[in-house]
Scaffold this motif. Structure first.
Motif: not given
Length: 331
Positions: A53-61, A167-174, A283-287
């Protein structure tokens, strides 16, 4: 400019099951390498449950960025090409000079776009530096978080493209509001995304492991603050941001090769292929392990059961996929 909202749909009346199919498609490997002058911290990946998984901004995606996942994303790109009649976008752009692809992933869309528009400056932005080294000279990749504050108002884009951010964006409106501020007057923004809840023309998906997989995984993403059904909301978000000449197109994408219609059968084959290329697992593992405290083994069992259901000719899953574009007013 008066607002014009156009909604079209191509929901087929012939989405009927074909019980005499053979699922024997094969798919090749795609892009998987990258090198740049980025700091070493960007390449300090997180390894967990056998995935990277990515480490930059860890956990965002919450999806992996390893080779298996990259192959799946490139299969998804081919699915979209089949879906859109080999078009990379539907917005009526003309002679774009500056373009950005948000959440570019493997960069395959940005590469194709840069090839088609050699006079345009094309940027691909992602949390992971997984894009290839050999790319068109008018294309650059950057590692950044697209949900962070942008600084593009003084150097706006002609076209902003985003695909498969569910599944990767918390605030689509913004995010869409930032796109509005960062595109030139008269420029276009296009989002392509899912409603990930499966349906079926005959109710055959109800009560299956396939349905339970999406209930469990999508529910976990929603509890964690991620939107998994952005497709159905994009039109309103575009309106709220101030876009005009909004166009909405909804496509039906089967899972599996059960449809009689040849085009739907091909789409279903590609969709099943990208799902089975570790898609159910990735898709399922991390979440589920991070947020719901499932074990890796429990996730793999659920993924295997959903995958098996997706192969059954008597189960006919379909998904809605939306392409929405809009224009920033000239004045």
């Amino acid at each position: 400019m008066a607002e014009q909202t156009t909604v079209t749909g191509n929901v087929p009346a012939n989405a009927q099951a074909d019980n005499s199919y053979e699922n024997d498609s094969s798919y090749g490997d795609e892009l998987s390498s990258y090198s740049s002058s980025l700091t070493s911290s960007v390449f300090d990946y997180r390894h967990e449950n056998g995935r990277r998984y990515h480490k930059y901004r860890d956990g965002s995606y919450l999806l992996p960025n390893d080779e298996s996942e990259n192959d799946r994303l490139d299969m998804f790109h081919e699915l979209c090409l089949q879906l859109l009649d080999h078009q990379l976008y539907l917005a009526p752009i003309q002679n774009p000079q500056r373009v950005i692809d948000l959440g570019t992933g493997t960069g395959i869309w940005a590469i194709d776009f840069a090839d088609e528009h050699p006079d345009a400056e094309v940027i691909g932005c992602d949390l992971s530096p997984i894009q290839p080294t050999l790319v068109p000279p008018n294309l650059k990749f950057f590692v950044d978080d697209i949900e962070s504050e942008w600084a593009e108002e003084n150097n706006p884009f002609d076209f902003i493209h985003a695909r498969y951010l569910t599944g990767s964006i918390r605030d689509f409106e913004r995010l869409i509001e930032q796109c509005y501020r960062s595109v030139k007057p008269g420029g276009w923004v296009e989002f392509q995304d899912w409603d990930v809840y499966p349906n079926s023309p005959d109710g055959s998906v109800d009560g299956t492991w396939f349905r339970q997989y999406y209930d469990e995984v999508s529910g976990a993403f929603e509890e964690a603050g991620y939107d998994v059904r952005p497709g159905i909301k994009l039109e309103q978000w575009f309106k709220d941001a101030g876009f005009v000449n909004i166009h909405v197109e909804k496509f039906i994408v089967p899972h599996g090769v059960w449809p009689k219609d040849k085009h739907l059968k091909k789409l279903g084959a590609w969709n099943q292929a990208q799902g089975e290329a570790s898609g159910f697992e990735s898709v399922a593992l991390a979440i589920l392990t991070r947020y719901k405290k499932w074990t890796k083994e429990e996730v793999l069992v659920l993924a295997a059961k959903a995958r098996a259901d997706g192969r059954k000719s008597e189960i006919h899953p379909m998904f809605d996929f939306y392409v929405v574009y809009g224009q920033r007013p000239e004045n």
